[in-house]
Motif scaffolding. Sequence first.
Motif: not given
Length: 167
Positions: A45-54, A97-100, A102-107, A143-147
Amino acid sequence: MNLMRHHIFGKSLSYWKELYLGPFLGVILALVLFNLKHSFSEWIILIKEFPALGMCAFGFLLTFLSIILQGNNETIVWMKSRMILFEKFISFNKRIVMLSLILTIYSYILCYAHFTWIIDLIMSCSPVFIHWLKVSSISIFGGLMIWFFIDTFTFINIFYHLIKKSK
């Protein structure tokens, strides 16, 4: 005792904190998550919702960057006049911006690729490998999310300090 006056390898404590606190805590959390017993379904659920935040953070930070680069009010002119400080500020923004992104694509990959059954079907992997793959992918995500969160908070904090100094 003023911690800002302490230097490590010729750099201030705040320099090291800005540069490495997010990645350091991200690695620590990833290692902790890797060693905890959890399931992929607890995180989905958290992983699915992260792209909106990212993507929201991605858009906000790029908009913010364009306003800073194109603006010419008193605060922005002051920031631009401190070239090293301004370049650090811009590069920190780019990093988030790049971390966001990367994390969005990864999720997206974790949620919608359904990689476990594909690997299971194609490679006939052992259940132990599948479990290891799930646990490591969740650990990397955590780890990426806390970073990302720590760097975003640090960036906002730096910006408010810069605004205070310019006035």
